[in-house]
Scaffold this motif. Sequence first.
Motif, PDB file in Angstrom:
ATOM      1  N   GLU A 162       0.832  -1.210   0.000  1.00 26.44           N
ATOM      2  CA  GLU A 162       0.000   0.000   0.000  1.00 26.44           C
ATOM      3  C   GLU A 162       0.867   1.261   0.000  1.00 26.44           C
ATOM      4  OE1 GLU A 162      -0.672  -2.694   1.678  1.00 26.44           O
ATOM      5  OE2 GLU A 162      -2.557  -3.191   0.660  1.00 26.44           O
ATOM      6  N   ASP A 163       2.026   1.197   0.631  1.00 25.44           N
ATOM      7  CA  ASP A 163       2.894   2.368   0.722  1.00 25.44           C
ATOM      8  C   ASP A 163       3.473   2.779  -0.637  1.00 25.44           C
ATOM      9  OD1 ASP A 163       2.414   2.216   3.427  1.00 25.44           O
ATOM     10  OD2 ASP A 163       4.293   1.170   3.877  1.00 25.44           O
ATOM     11  N   TYR A 164       3.361   1.876  -1.611  1.00 25.94           N
ATOM     12  CA  TYR A 164       3.903   2.147  -2.950  1.00 25.94           C
ATOM     13  C   TYR A 164       2.808   2.598  -3.918  1.00 25.94           C
ATOM     14  CZ  TYR A 164       8.158   0.034  -1.182  1.00 25.94           C
ATOM     15  OH  TYR A 164       9.278  -0.213  -0.439  1.00 25.94           O
ATOM     16  N   MET A 165       1.570   2.645  -3.417  1.00 29.90           N
ATOM     17  CA  MET A 165       0.452   3.015  -4.290  1.00 29.90           C
ATOM     18  C   MET A 165       0.293   4.524  -4.327  1.00 29.90           C
ATOM     19  SD  MET A 165      -2.173  -0.076  -3.343  1.00 29.90           S
ATOM     20  CE  MET A 165      -1.706  -1.801  -3.581  1.00 29.90           C
ATOM     21  N   VAL A 166       1.338   5.177  -4.804  1.00 28.44           N
ATOM     22  CA  VAL A 166       1.387   6.634  -4.924  1.00 28.44           C
ATOM     23  C   VAL A 166       2.008   6.938  -6.279  1.00 28.44           C
ATOM     24  CG1 VAL A 166       1.566   7.034  -2.434  1.00 28.44           C
ATOM     25  CG2 VAL A 166       3.652   6.708  -3.794  1.00 28.44           C
ATOM     26  N   PRO A 167       1.838   8.149  -6.798  1.00 26.60           N
ATOM     27  CA  PRO A 167       2.440   8.462  -8.101  1.00 26.60           C
ATOM     28  C   PRO A 167       3.947   8.172  -8.080  1.00 26.60           C
ATOM     29  CG  PRO A 167       0.944  10.210  -7.435  1.00 26.60           C
ATOM     30  CD  PRO A 167       1.061   9.286  -6.258  1.00 26.60           C
ATOM     31  N   ASN A 168       4.436   7.510  -9.121  1.00 26.01           N
ATOM     32  CA  ASN A 168       5.856   7.146  -9.149  1.00 26.01           C
ATOM     33  C   ASN A 168       6.325   6.943 -10.584  1.00 26.01           C
ATOM     34  OD1 ASN A 168       5.863   4.124  -9.967  1.00 26.01           O
ATOM     35  ND2 ASN A 168       4.252   4.254  -8.416  1.00 26.01           N
ATOM     36  N   GLY A 169       7.647   6.977 -10.777  1.00 27.99           N
ATOM     37  CA  GLY A 169       8.242   6.730 -12.089  1.00 27.99           C
ATOM     38  C   GLY A 169       8.756   5.315 -12.222  1.00 27.99           C
ATOM     39  N   GLY A 170       8.500   4.501 -11.209  1.00 33.10           N
ATOM     40  CA  GLY A 170       8.966   3.124 -11.196  1.00 33.10           C
ATOM     41  C   GLY A 170       9.052   2.644  -9.763  1.00 33.10           C
ATOM     42  N   ILE A 171       9.061   1.322  -9.597  1.00 29.11           N
ATOM     43  CA  ILE A 171       9.162   0.720  -8.264  1.00 29.11           C
ATOM     44  C   ILE A 171      10.156  -0.424  -8.375  1.00 29.11           C
ATOM     45  CG2 ILE A 171       7.927  -0.631  -6.510  1.00 29.11           C
ATOM     46  CD1 ILE A 171       5.347   0.863  -7.399  1.00 29.11           C
ATOM     47  N   ILE A 172      11.052  -0.529  -7.388  1.00 26.68           N
ATOM     48  CA  ILE A 172      11.944  -1.692  -7.367  1.00 26.68           C
ATOM     49  C   ILE A 172      12.137  -2.159  -5.931  1.00 26.68           C
ATOM     50  CG2 ILE A 172      14.059  -0.249  -7.366  1.00 26.68           C
ATOM     51  CD1 ILE A 172      15.406  -2.553  -8.976  1.00 26.68           C
ATOM     52  N   PHE A 173      12.100  -3.469  -5.753  1.00 31.66           N
ATOM     53  CA  PHE A 173      12.474  -4.049  -4.452  1.00 31.66           C
ATOM     54  C   PHE A 173      12.936  -5.476  -4.678  1.00 31.66           C
ATOM     55  CE2 PHE A 173       7.826  -4.276  -4.980  1.00 31.66           C
ATOM     56  CZ  PHE A 173       7.619  -5.653  -4.971  1.00 31.66           C
ATOM     57  N   PRO A 174      13.825  -5.949  -3.793  1.00 32.15           N
ATOM     58  CA  PRO A 174      14.216  -7.348  -3.848  1.00 32.15           C
ATOM     59  C   PRO A 174      13.145  -8.167  -3.135  1.00 32.15           C
ATOM     60  CG  PRO A 174      15.890  -5.979  -2.744  1.00 32.15           C
ATOM     61  CD  PRO A 174      14.617  -5.206  -2.778  1.00 32.15           C
ATOM     62  N   ASN A 175      12.927  -9.373  -3.613  1.00 29.91           N
ATOM     63  CA  ASN A 175      12.006 -10.283  -2.929  1.00 29.91           C
ATOM     64  C   ASN A 175      12.562 -11.691  -3.008  1.00 29.91           C
ATOM     65  OD1 ASN A 175       9.647 -10.754  -1.450  1.00 29.91           O
ATOM     66  ND2 ASN A 175       8.661 -11.654  -3.256  1.00 29.91           N
ATOM     67  N   PRO A 176      12.970 -12.253  -1.862  1.00 30.48           N
ATOM     68  CA  PRO A 176      13.033 -11.663  -0.528  1.00 30.48           C
ATOM     69  C   PRO A 176      13.902 -10.403  -0.521  1.00 30.48           C
ATOM     70  CG  PRO A 176      13.696 -13.999  -0.500  1.00 30.48           C
ATOM     71  CD  PRO A 176      13.508 -13.626  -1.901  1.00 30.48           C
ATOM     72  N   ASN A 177      13.581  -9.523   0.435  1.00 26.35           N
ATOM     73  CA  ASN A 177      14.338  -8.282   0.546  1.00 26.35           C
ATOM     74  C   ASN A 177      15.742  -8.552   1.102  1.00 26.35           C
ATOM     75  OD1 ASN A 177      14.879  -5.526   0.425  1.00 26.35           O
ATOM     76  ND2 ASN A 177      13.717  -5.014   2.272  1.00 26.35           N
ATOM     77  N   ALA A 178      16.665  -7.692   0.760  1.00 28.02           N
ATOM     78  CA  ALA A 178      18.020  -7.742   1.304  1.00 28.02           C
ATOM     79  C   ALA A 178      18.236  -6.460   2.093  1.00 28.02           C
ATOM     80  CB  ALA A 178      19.038  -7.822   0.173  1.00 28.02           C
ATOM     81  N   PRO A 179      18.919  -6.498   3.223  1.00 29.59           N
ATOM     82  CA  PRO A 179      19.526  -7.668   3.850  1.00 29.59           C
ATOM     83  C   PRO A 179      18.618  -8.348   4.877  1.00 29.59           C
ATOM     84  CG  PRO A 179      20.290  -5.697   4.960  1.00 29.59           C
ATOM     85  CD  PRO A 179      19.282  -5.258   3.932  1.00 29.59           C
ATOM     86  N   THR A 180      17.325  -8.118   4.812  1.00 28.17           N
ATOM     87  CA  THR A 180      16.454  -8.673   5.860  1.00 28.17           C
ATOM     88  C   THR A 180      16.101 -10.144   5.624  1.00 28.17           C
ATOM     89  OG1 THR A 180      14.460  -8.052   4.657  1.00 28.17           O
ATOM     90  CG2 THR A 180      15.355  -6.415   6.189  1.00 28.17           C
ATOM     91  N   GLY A 181      15.973 -10.533   4.348  1.00 25.81           N
ATOM     92  CA  GLY A 181      15.558 -11.902   4.028  1.00 25.81           C
ATOM     93  C   GLY A 181      14.051 -12.099   4.014  1.00 25.81           C
ATOM     94  N   CYS A 182      13.286 -11.038   4.326  1.00 21.57           N
ATOM     95  CA  CYS A 182      11.825 -11.163   4.437  1.00 21.57           C
ATOM     96  C   CYS A 182      11.158 -11.276   3.064  1.00 21.57           C
ATOM     97  CB  CYS A 182      11.244  -9.962   5.181  1.00 21.57           C
ATOM     98  SG  CYS A 182      11.878  -9.816   6.853  1.00 21.57           S
ATOM     99  N   LEU A 183      10.178 -12.138   2.995  1.00 25.00           N
ATOM    100  CA  LEU A 183       9.468 -12.401   1.742  1.00 25.00           C
ATOM    101  C   LEU A 183       8.144 -11.659   1.672  1.00 25.00           C
ATOM    102  CD1 LEU A 183       9.545 -14.359  -0.804  1.00 25.00           C
ATOM    103  CD2 LEU A 183       7.953 -15.782   0.495  1.00 25.00           C
ATOM    104  N   LEU A 184       7.851 -11.113   0.499  1.00 33.34           N
ATOM    105  CA  LEU A 184       6.547 -10.519   0.220  1.00 33.34           C
ATOM    106  C   LEU A 184       5.756 -11.559  -0.571  1.00 33.34           C
ATOM    107  CD1 LEU A 184       5.034  -7.727   0.347  1.00 33.34           C
ATOM    108  CD2 LEU A 184       5.979  -7.286  -1.929  1.00 33.34           C
TER     109      LEU A 184
END
Lengths: 370, 370
Positions: A153-175
Amino acid sequence: MLAPPNIAWKKNKSMSRFWSAVVHGLTPYVPGEQPKLANLVKLNTNENPYGPSPKALEAMRAEVGDSLRLYPDPNADRLKAAIAEYHGVKPAQVFVGNGSDEVLGHTFLALLKHEKPLLFPDITYSFYPVYCGLYGVNYKTVPLTKSFEIRVEDYMVPNGGIIFPNPNAPTGCLLPLADIERLLEVNADSVVVVDEAYIDFGGESAVALVDRYPQLLVIHTLSKSRSLAGLRVGYAIGHPGLIDALTRVKDSFNSYPLDRFAIAGAAAAMEDRSYFEETCRKVVATRSRLVGELEALGFDVLPSAANFIFARHAGHEGAELTAKLRERSIIVRHFRNPARIAPFMRITVGTDAECDSLVAALKEVLATPV
Amino acid sequence: MLAPPNIAWKKNKSMSRFWSAVVHGLTPYVPGEQPKLANLVKLNTNENPYGPSPKALEAMRAEVGDSLRLYPDPNADRLKAAIAEYHGVKPAQVFVGNGSDEVLGHTFLALLKHEKPLLFPDITYSFYPVYCGLYGVNYKTVPLTKSFEIRVEDYMVPNGGIIFPNPNAPTGCLLPLADIERLLEVNADSVVVVDEAYIDFGGESAVALVDRYPQLLVIHTLSKSRSLAGLRVGYAIGHPGLIDALTRVKDSFNSYPLDRFAIAGAAAAMEDRSYFEETCRKVVATRSRLVGELEALGFDVLPSAANFIFARHAGHEGAELTAKLRERSIIVRHFRNPARIAPFMRITVGTDAECDSLVAALKEVLATPV
C-alpha cells in the motif's frame, strides 16, 4: 623523440579536473569483502556453500580451446533459450547480462529514469541509490514497517517506477506473490521491478505474472541458487517491450558482456534442474537448523526466505559480534547504516559444518563477560 | 490468486511508454555478424586466426571447479599485476573491464563528458558516437585527410577530450607516436584517449608516454593480438587519477565485471610473451603477402598497421564484392557510411590458407563480367 620527463605524476594534485561532473558526484557501492586468506569461514557475501552443477562444470571445461579466439554470440541465444525453457516463457522475454548487477544497471537507465521519483524501500540492496547517482535517477525511499516488511500500500502513490528485492536484502523477508499482484493491478503506468536474487530459497517467483502484467520485470542471478558467483550471469524476464529497452542500452554499451564460459556454463546450470533443487533444499534445511540454534542462544532472527539470515542479540551490538567472529576467522556482514539495522548481522547460510563453527564461536563470545 | 489473463501482451502497442528518454534517443551499435554456420571463411570481425596461448588455456582449465561458487576478486589484482608487469607500469595505473568496449563506455562517462565537445575522427570506430548518445556527451567529428589519415593539428582546438584508435579503424592507418606526443604537449587540459586495440600488429604503444602526460589514457583489448575475443577482457593504462575515475564508475555499475576465467586466462596470456610475439609476427607476415596479392589484382590497399586491411577496387563497389564473397562463403565487412568509405571492404588477416581462399575467390569474381 622523448621529451624530458616532467614531474606531473607526483606534483599533480588536481587530477580530478579531468573527471566528469558525474564522477565527482558518485558514491560507489562497496561489495562484501573477498578476503584472499584461506581457512576462513566465509559467510559474508551469500555465496552458495555447494559448488556448481557438475553438468555446468563439464560445459565450461568444453569451452577451453581455440574457439576462445572468436567472439561469443552477442545475443547469447543458447542461454536465453535455456532460461526461457526453465521458466516457461519465450526467449524474447529474456534479457541476459554480466551478473544481475549489470542487468540492474541497465534497468535503472532504461526503465526507471523518469520525471516522477523511483520508489524503493529505505532498507534494501544498497546498490539501488548508487545506480540512481550514476544515472541521475530521481528517487524516494519508502520505510519498511516496524517488523521490517514491505507493505505494498505504501507504494500506491504516483511514481516513475518501483523496485524491491524479494526476498528483501539484507532482511531476508518475503513478500507474498498475492501482494505483488495487488500492487501490479493498481500500478499499471510505471515499471515494477522485482529483484529475485534469493527467491529460489523459499519464495514463489513473480515470473508467473509476467504474461499478464506488461509493466513487470523480474530479475534473477546465477550467483546464489545456481552456485555461479564466479561466472557473472544474471537475467531479466518481462514483456518483450521491456526487454527491447534493455537490449537497446546493452547494445549501446557493450556488445558481448557474456563470455563463452558464461553462456555455456549458465545454460547448462539452468538445464540441470535436479542438482539445483537438491542444493536449494540442503541450504533451506541448514537455514532452519541454524535459525533454531541462534534463537536458542537468544538471537532474534527475522523470518528468512533467502540463503542468509538477519539476526540481532539484545545484549550485543552487531558490530561487536561481527568483530569478535572475525577474530575467530568467521566473516559475516554488518551494515552500519541505516541505524535501524546496525544491531543486526547478516549471516550467509553455509554448510552444516560452517554453521556449527559459527554457533560454537557465538557461544564462546556470548559466554565471555563484556 | 491468479487474475483472469488480460490481453496486454498482444494488444499493447505502446510499450515504449515505459522507456526512459535516453532509450528513445539511442541508435545502438551493430557489431559484425557472428554467423552460426560452420565452414565459413570468417574475415569480418578482426579475430586472430590463431588460438590463445596454451598457458592461458591451461589457466582457464584450472578455474573449472567448485570455487566458481565464490565471487571473483572485484579488483582483479592478479590480472592488473600481469598487465602492469608486461607494460612496465604500476598496478595503480591499470584499469580492467569486460572487453575494451566496457572500458571505453566507462571512459566516455567518466572522463570525456564535459561542456566542450569531445573530438574524434569522422571515420573511426563507429561505437564512439553511440557512447555519446548513451551518456549525452557533446561531440564533434574531425575529418580525416584525403589519404584517410589523422592530422594532429586538426585536434589542436578547444575541446572536452580527444579519442581516436591507433591504428585507426576501419582504415588500419597508423599515427606515429611522435605526432601523439606533439598533440599531448599542447593539449594538457583535457583527456586524450588512444584506443590501441590493434597496436600490437605494427605500431609503437603510447603507454611509453603515460608517465609524462597525466592526461593520456591508453586502451587495449585482449580480443585481437591475444586471441581472446571469446573471453571479454580489455584494459586502460594511465595516471592513477584517471584510473580512479574509471574505478568510481565501475564500482557504481558492476562490482565484478570480470569472471574467474577472464582474470586467470587474461593474466596468463599477458605473461606468455613468446607465444604472443610469435602469433603477431605470423599475422604481420600474412598481411604483407595478402596486400601484395590484392595489389596485383588491382586493389588499392590503405597502409595497415592492424590485423585487417581496408581495400577498394576501381572497377567494383565494396558492397558488390562483399556480397559476391559471401556467395562463396567468405565473410568480410562493408560499411555503407560514411559515403567516403563505401567503396572499401575491411578484410581481417586470417591464416595463409584463409587468405589464399579469399584471393582465389576475388580472382574469380573479378574475372566474371559484370
